[in-house]
Write a protein that holds these residues in place. Structure first.
Motif, PDB file in Angstrom:
ATOM      1  N   GLY A  73       0.845  -1.206   0.128  1.00  0.00           N
ATOM      2  CA  GLY A  73      -0.046  -0.053  -0.095  1.00  0.00           C
ATOM      3  C   GLY A  73       0.848   1.280   0.114  1.00  0.00           C
ATOM      4  O   GLY A  73       1.829   1.744   0.560  1.00  0.00           O
ATOM      5  N   THR A  74       0.182   2.155  -0.627  1.00  0.00           N
ATOM      6  CA  THR A  74       0.728   3.867  -0.309  1.00  0.00           C
ATOM      7  C   THR A  74      -0.145   4.191   0.199  1.00  0.00           C
ATOM      8  O   THR A  74      -0.946   3.828   0.239  1.00  0.00           O
ATOM      9  CB  THR A  74       0.980   3.775  -1.953  1.00  0.00           C
ATOM     10  N   ASP A  75       0.278   6.061   0.538  1.00  0.00           N
ATOM     11  CA  ASP A  75      -0.982   7.053   1.163  1.00  0.00           C
ATOM     12  C   ASP A  75      -2.340   7.122   0.282  1.00  0.00           C
ATOM     13  O   ASP A  75      -3.235   7.458   0.986  1.00  0.00           O
ATOM     14  CB  ASP A  75       0.148   8.607   1.041  1.00  0.00           C
ATOM     15  N   ARG A  76      -1.760   6.935  -0.635  1.00  0.00           N
ATOM     16  CA  ARG A  76      -3.049   6.527  -1.284  1.00  0.00           C
ATOM     17  C   ARG A  76      -3.600   5.370  -1.802  1.00  0.00           C
ATOM     18  O   ARG A  76      -4.963   5.833  -1.429  1.00  0.00           O
ATOM     19  CB  ARG A  76      -2.615   7.532  -2.686  1.00  0.00           C
ATOM     20  N   GLU A  77      -3.454   4.636  -2.094  1.00  0.00           N
ATOM     21  CA  GLU A  77      -3.839   3.216  -1.980  1.00  0.00           C
ATOM     22  C   GLU A  77      -3.371   1.893  -1.270  1.00  0.00           C
ATOM     23  O   GLU A  77      -2.797   1.862  -0.995  1.00  0.00           O
ATOM     24  CB  GLU A  77      -3.989   2.810  -3.662  1.00  0.00           C
ATOM     25  N   LYS A  78      -4.609   2.011  -0.323  1.00  0.00           N
ATOM     26  CA  LYS A  78      -4.330   0.739   0.674  1.00  0.00           C
ATOM     27  C   LYS A  78      -4.820  -0.310   0.667  1.00  0.00           C
ATOM     28  O   LYS A  78      -4.504  -1.825   1.122  1.00  0.00           O
ATOM     29  CB  LYS A  78      -4.196   1.510   1.799  1.00  0.00           C
ATOM     30  N   SER A  79      -6.013  -0.613  -0.204  1.00  0.00           N
ATOM     31  CA  SER A  79      -6.736  -1.727  -0.520  1.00  0.00           C
ATOM     32  C   SER A  79      -6.564  -2.847  -1.561  1.00  0.00           C
ATOM     33  O   SER A  79      -6.470  -4.041  -2.029  1.00  0.00           O
ATOM     34  CB  SER A  79      -8.089  -1.809  -0.437  1.00  0.00           C
ATOM     35  N   ARG A  80      -6.069  -1.669  -2.903  1.00  0.00           N
ATOM     36  CA  ARG A  80      -5.913  -2.519  -4.257  1.00  0.00           C
ATOM     37  C   ARG A  80      -4.299  -2.865  -4.819  1.00  0.00           C
ATOM     38  O   ARG A  80      -3.727  -2.587  -5.414  1.00  0.00           O
ATOM     39  CB  ARG A  80      -6.365  -1.848  -5.266  1.00  0.00           C
ATOM     40  N   THR A  81      -3.718  -3.868  -3.612  1.00  0.00           N
ATOM     41  CA  THR A  81      -2.891  -4.431  -4.046  1.00  0.00           C
ATOM     42  C   THR A  81      -2.241  -5.594  -3.276  1.00  0.00           C
ATOM     43  O   THR A  81      -3.195  -6.118  -2.270  1.00  0.00           O
ATOM     44  CB  THR A  81      -1.451  -4.020  -2.658  1.00  0.00           C
ATOM     45  N   ALA A  82      -1.453  -5.861  -3.971  1.00  0.00           N
ATOM     46  CA  ALA A  82      -1.167  -7.423  -3.181  1.00  0.00           C
ATOM     47  C   ALA A  82      -0.659  -8.504  -1.979  1.00  0.00           C
ATOM     48  O   ALA A  82      -1.772  -9.201  -1.699  1.00  0.00           O
ATOM     49  CB  ALA A  82       0.040  -8.068  -4.035  1.00  0.00           C
ATOM     50  N   HIS A  83       0.082  -7.428  -1.217  1.00  0.00           N
ATOM     51  CA  HIS A  83      -0.598  -7.594   0.204  1.00  0.00           C
ATOM     52  C   HIS A  83      -1.391  -7.746   0.519  1.00  0.00           C
ATOM     53  O   HIS A  83      -2.270  -8.533   1.605  1.00  0.00           O
ATOM     54  CB  HIS A  83       0.409  -6.374   0.081  1.00  0.00           C
ATOM     55  N   TYR A  84      -2.715  -6.757   0.422  1.00  0.00           N
ATOM     56  CA  TYR A  84      -4.247  -6.786   1.413  1.00  0.00           C
ATOM     57  C   TYR A  84      -4.584  -8.281   0.845  1.00  0.00           C
ATOM     58  O   TYR A  84      -5.299  -8.430   1.193  1.00  0.00           O
ATOM     59  CB  TYR A  84      -4.131  -5.596   0.457  1.00  0.00           C
ATOM     60  N   LEU A  85      -4.673  -7.821  -0.386  1.00  0.00           N
ATOM     61  CA  LEU A  85      -4.902  -9.375  -1.210  1.00  0.00           C
ATOM     62  C   LEU A  85      -5.298 -10.630  -0.195  1.00  0.00           C
ATOM     63  O   LEU A  85      -5.425 -11.472  -0.248  1.00  0.00           O
ATOM     64  CB  LEU A  85      -5.398 -10.072  -2.581  1.00  0.00           C
ATOM     65  N   LEU A  86      -3.959 -10.276  -0.254  1.00  0.00           N
ATOM     66  CA  LEU A  86      -3.235 -11.747   0.367  1.00  0.00           C
ATOM     67  C   LEU A  86      -3.457 -11.961   1.823  1.00  0.00           C
ATOM     68  O   LEU A  86      -3.487 -13.007   2.334  1.00  0.00           O
ATOM     69  CB  LEU A  86      -1.928 -12.276  -0.011  1.00  0.00           C
ATOM     70  N   ASN A  87      -3.550 -11.174   2.139  1.00  0.00           N
ATOM     71  CA  ASN A  87      -3.782 -10.758   3.643  1.00  0.00           C
ATOM     72  C   ASN A  87      -5.434 -11.148   3.758  1.00  0.00           C
ATOM     73  O   ASN A  87      -5.307 -12.003   4.921  1.00  0.00           O
ATOM     74  CB  ASN A  87      -3.480  -9.389   4.707  1.00  0.00           C
ATOM     75  N   ASP A  88      -6.434 -10.622   3.094  1.00  0.00           N
ATOM     76  CA  ASP A  88      -7.429 -11.089   3.199  1.00  0.00           C
ATOM     77  C   ASP A  88      -7.807 -13.122   2.845  1.00  0.00           C
ATOM     78  O   ASP A  88      -8.636 -13.039   3.333  1.00  0.00           O
ATOM     79  CB  ASP A  88      -8.064 -10.462   2.219  1.00  0.00           C
ATOM     80  N   TYR A  89      -7.199 -12.965   1.533  1.00  0.00           N
ATOM     81  CA  TYR A  89      -7.411 -14.388   1.835  1.00  0.00           C
ATOM     82  C   TYR A  89      -6.742 -15.569   2.507  1.00  0.00           C
ATOM     83  O   TYR A  89      -7.278 -16.368   3.389  1.00  0.00           O
ATOM     84  CB  TYR A  89      -6.194 -15.075   0.541  1.00  0.00           C
ATOM     85  N   VAL A  90      -5.097 -15.146   3.840  1.00  0.00           N
ATOM     86  CA  VAL A  90      -5.238 -15.810   5.007  1.00  0.00           C
ATOM     87  C   VAL A  90      -5.931 -16.349   6.079  1.00  0.00           C
ATOM     88  O   VAL A  90      -6.146 -17.380   6.365  1.00  0.00           O
ATOM     89  CB  VAL A  90      -3.584 -16.135   4.985  1.00  0.00           C
ATOM     90  N   ARG A  91      -7.077 -14.639   5.696  1.00  0.00           N
ATOM     91  CA  ARG A  91      -7.161 -14.987   7.243  1.00  0.00           C
ATOM     92  C   ARG A  91      -8.898 -15.509   6.620  1.00  0.00           C
ATOM     93  O   ARG A  91      -9.550 -15.724   8.170  1.00  0.00           O
ATOM     94  CB  ARG A  91      -7.946 -13.431   7.138  1.00  0.00           C
ATOM     95  N   LYS A  92      -9.129 -16.013   5.354  1.00  0.00           N
ATOM     96  CA  LYS A  92     -10.520 -17.334   4.673  1.00  0.00           C
ATOM     97  C   LYS A  92     -11.506 -15.971   5.321  1.00  0.00           C
ATOM     98  O   LYS A  92     -12.853 -16.318   5.398  1.00  0.00           O
ATOM     99  CB  LYS A  92     -10.474 -17.749   5.702  1.00  0.00           C
ATOM    100  N   GLY A  93     -11.593 -14.687   5.531  1.00  0.00           N
ATOM    101  CA  GLY A  93     -12.420 -13.521   5.682  1.00  0.00           C
ATOM    102  C   GLY A  93     -13.395 -13.256   6.725  1.00  0.00           C
ATOM    103  O   GLY A  93     -13.906 -12.881   7.251  1.00  0.00           O
ATOM    104  N   ASN A  94     -12.049 -13.734   7.672  1.00  0.00           N
ATOM    105  CA  ASN A  94     -11.952 -13.324   9.421  1.00  0.00           C
ATOM    106  C   ASN A  94     -11.580 -12.347   9.702  1.00  0.00           C
ATOM    107  O   ASN A  94     -10.240 -12.343   9.640  1.00  0.00           O
ATOM    108  CB  ASN A  94     -11.937 -14.933  10.074  1.00  0.00           C
TER     109      ASN A  94
END
Length: 235
Positions: A41-62
């Motif tokens: 993420g950057t100051d402008r974009e925090k959610s549309r990143t590979a890091h964010y998407l994979l964090n969401d994935y490994v948390r399996k929606g929790n």
């Protein structure tokens, strides 16, 4: 790819959209990042990143899950290709400590025909206040950067090259070829950007590294991306 590592099949329900997972086990995740997606993420974009998407994935929606991924290395937003993420601080530290032994190959479509069909570009890279990277003759101001390359195929006005990244500096490949008169096609920052391409023609094709737990050598290779084949026809 070494199949001795026990893989965890990605859950289709929480599979990160637009971010294909090539491999996953208890220590690492290897993905293919598309062009246009930030690594972190950057100051402008925090959610549309590979890091964010994979964090969401490994948390399996929790959202309360303590599972997370750790950034091992980065690719420029406009560069596509292979990215490794660690699933623990220990795995991240091991991979980063061993990074000099990690072999990384890129594919690039560059403008023009190179006089030397194989070689190594070496310079000291530094960055100005406008965040633009350039070579400097002063070794005290820049970091030594080495880019080995080999021409694979030539067209009338472009060349497809294999690049062995010997050091991993910011914008290294793009700067080295631009300064040598052969900017990466579609590069609006360091090239002319007049090729009419909607993407930067730079792809992290293959990576070979030591697994942080088994210590076996793992190799992943995406081959020539389909959009590169189309780009070569177009150019």
């Amino acid at each position: 790819m070494d199949n001795m590592i026990k893989e965890q099949r990605p859950s289709k329900k929480h599979q990160p959209r637009g971010l294909p997972i090539l491999h996953e086990d208890k220590d690492i995740i290897v993905v293919v990042k598309p062009t246009g997606l930030l690594t972190i993420g950057t100051d402008r974009e925090k959610s549309r990143t590979a890091h964010y998407l994979l964090n969401d994935y490994v948390r399996k929606g929790n959202p309360k899950s303590s599972n997370r991924v750790y950034v091992v290395h980065r690719l420029d937003q406009d560069t596509s290709g292979l990215l490794i993420f660690a699933k623990s601080e220990e795995a991240k530290k091991f991979l980063q400590k061993d990074w000099e032994n990690t072999e990384k190959h890129y594919l690039a479509i560059v403008c023009g025909k190179l006089k030397e069909k194989e070689g190594t570009i070496s310079s000291y890279l530094t960055e100005n206040k406008a965040y633009k990277v350039y070579s400097t003759p002063d070794s005290t101001k820049g970091k030594l950067s080495k880019t080995a390359y080999k021409v694979i195929k030539e067209g009338k006005e472009v060349s497809l090259i294999d690049i062995h990244l010997l050091t991993g500096r910011k914008h290294q490949i793009r700067v080295h070829f631009a300064e040598n008169g052969h900017p990466v096609a579609g590069d609006k920052k360091y090239g002319t950007g007049t090729s009419g391409l909607k993407r930067l023609a730079l792809h992290a094709r293959s990576i070979s590294f030591t697994h942080p737990y088994s210590h076996k050598i793992m190799t992943f290779d995406t081959g020539l991306p389909e959009d590169f084949t189309r780009l070569l026809r177009k150019l």
